[in-house]
Design a protein around this motif. Structure first.
Motif, PDB file in Angstrom:
ATOM      1  N   HIS A 101       3.964  91.504   1.153  1.00  0.00           N
ATOM      2  CA  HIS A 101       3.035  91.841   2.231  1.00  0.00           C
ATOM      3  C   HIS A 101       2.063  92.946   1.794  1.00  0.00           C
ATOM      4  N   TYR A 136       0.641  89.072  -5.214  1.00  0.00           N
ATOM      5  CA  TYR A 136       1.021  88.252  -4.069  1.00  0.00           C
ATOM      6  C   TYR A 136       1.544  86.884  -4.521  1.00  0.00           C
ATOM      7  N   PHE A 150       0.175  92.572   6.913  1.00  0.00           N
ATOM      8  CA  PHE A 150       1.330  92.333   7.767  1.00  0.00           C
ATOM      9  C   PHE A 150       2.418  93.337   7.408  1.00  0.00           C
ATOM     10  N   LYS A 151       3.027  93.917   8.426  1.00  0.00           N
ATOM     11  CA  LYS A 151       4.125  94.863   8.205  1.00  0.00           C
ATOM     12  C   LYS A 151       5.356  94.394   8.978  1.00  0.00           C
ATOM     13  N   LEU A 179       6.624  90.519  12.555  1.00  0.00           N
ATOM     14  CA  LEU A 179       5.571  91.221  11.832  1.00  0.00           C
ATOM     15  C   LEU A 179       4.545  91.825  12.777  1.00  0.00           C
ATOM     16  N   THR A 210       0.798  92.383  12.981  1.00  0.00           N
ATOM     17  CA  THR A 210      -0.376  91.804  12.327  1.00  0.00           C
ATOM     18  C   THR A 210      -1.605  91.987  13.218  1.00  0.00           C
TER      19      THR A 210
END
Length: 170
Positions: free
Chosen positions: A40, A51, A91-92, A113, A115
Motif C-alpha cells: 500500500h 508495488y 490506502f491505509k 482500508l 481510502t
C-alpha cells in the motif's frame, strides 16, 4: 516406567512442535502484514516496481468497478500512467485478519482500508514460494452501509444494468 518415560518424551516433542508452529504462524503474520503495508505504501509513493513486485507473476487484481478483473500484466498497464504521474492511490489498513492453510504455503486475508473512497474492503490470497510471500489474488470493494443501500442502488443501476445484461447474454 520406561513406557511412561517414552510417553512423556513424545508429549514434550509434540508440545514443542505445536509451539514452533504457533511461533512460525506469528512470524508469517508479521511478514504478511509488512508485505501488505509496504504494498500500500508503494502505491502511495508511486513506486511502480515496489508495488508490482509484490504481486505474483500469475496474480490477479479485482477492482471496485465490475469491469476491473485484471491479470498482473493488464493491471500494471492500466496503473502505469498513474504511477508515472507520481500519484497512484493511498490506502491505509485500519484492520486486517490473516488465515493460513494447514501446510502454511497459502494465506488469505481481509482488511478494512481508509481510502479516498472512504472505507473499502480488501481481501486476497497469498502464496509462499522460494521463502517469499506474493499476492496471488486481491479484491478491492467499496463498502456500502446497509442503511443507505436503497439510495445507492439507482446510482449503480444506470451503469450496471447494461453489464448485467451483457453477462447474462454471454
Amino acid at each position: 516406567m520406561k513406557k511412561l518415560f517414552i510417553l512423556f518424551a513424545f508429549t514434550i516433542i509434540g508440545c514443542s512442535t505445536t509451539q514452533n508452529k504457533v511461533i512460525n504462524t506469528n512470524n508469517e503474520k508479521t511478514a504478511i502484514n509488512t508485505l501488505l503495508d509496504d504494498w500500500h505504501t508503494a502505491a502511495a509513493q508511486a513506486d511502480f516496481d515496489g508495488y508490482f513486485d509484490k504481486i505474483a507473476t500469475d496474480g490477479y487484481f479485482i477492482g471496485t468497478d465490475a469491469t476491473e478483473n485484471w491479470d498482473k500484466k493488464a493491471f500494471s498497464t492500466f496503473a502505469k500512467p498513474y504511477f508515472d504521474k507520481g500519484k497512484a492511490w493511498n490506502f491505509k489498513a485500519l484492520e486486517r485478519n490473516i488465515y493460513f492453510s494447514n501446510d502454511g504455503k497459502t494465506a488469505w486475508f481481509d482488511e478494512l482500508l481508509d481510502t479516498w473512497m472512504k472505507v473499502c474492503r480488501g481481501s486476497g490470497v497469498l502464496e509462499k514460494a522460494d521463502g517469499k510471500w506474493k499476492i496471488k489474488h486481491y479484491v478491492l470493494s467499496m463498502t456500502v452501509p446497509n442503511k443507505v443501500t436503497k439510495e445507492i442502488l439507482p446510482l449503480k443501476a444506470k451503469y450496471e444494468d447494461v453489464i448485467i445484461e451483457e453477462l447474462k447474454n454471454q
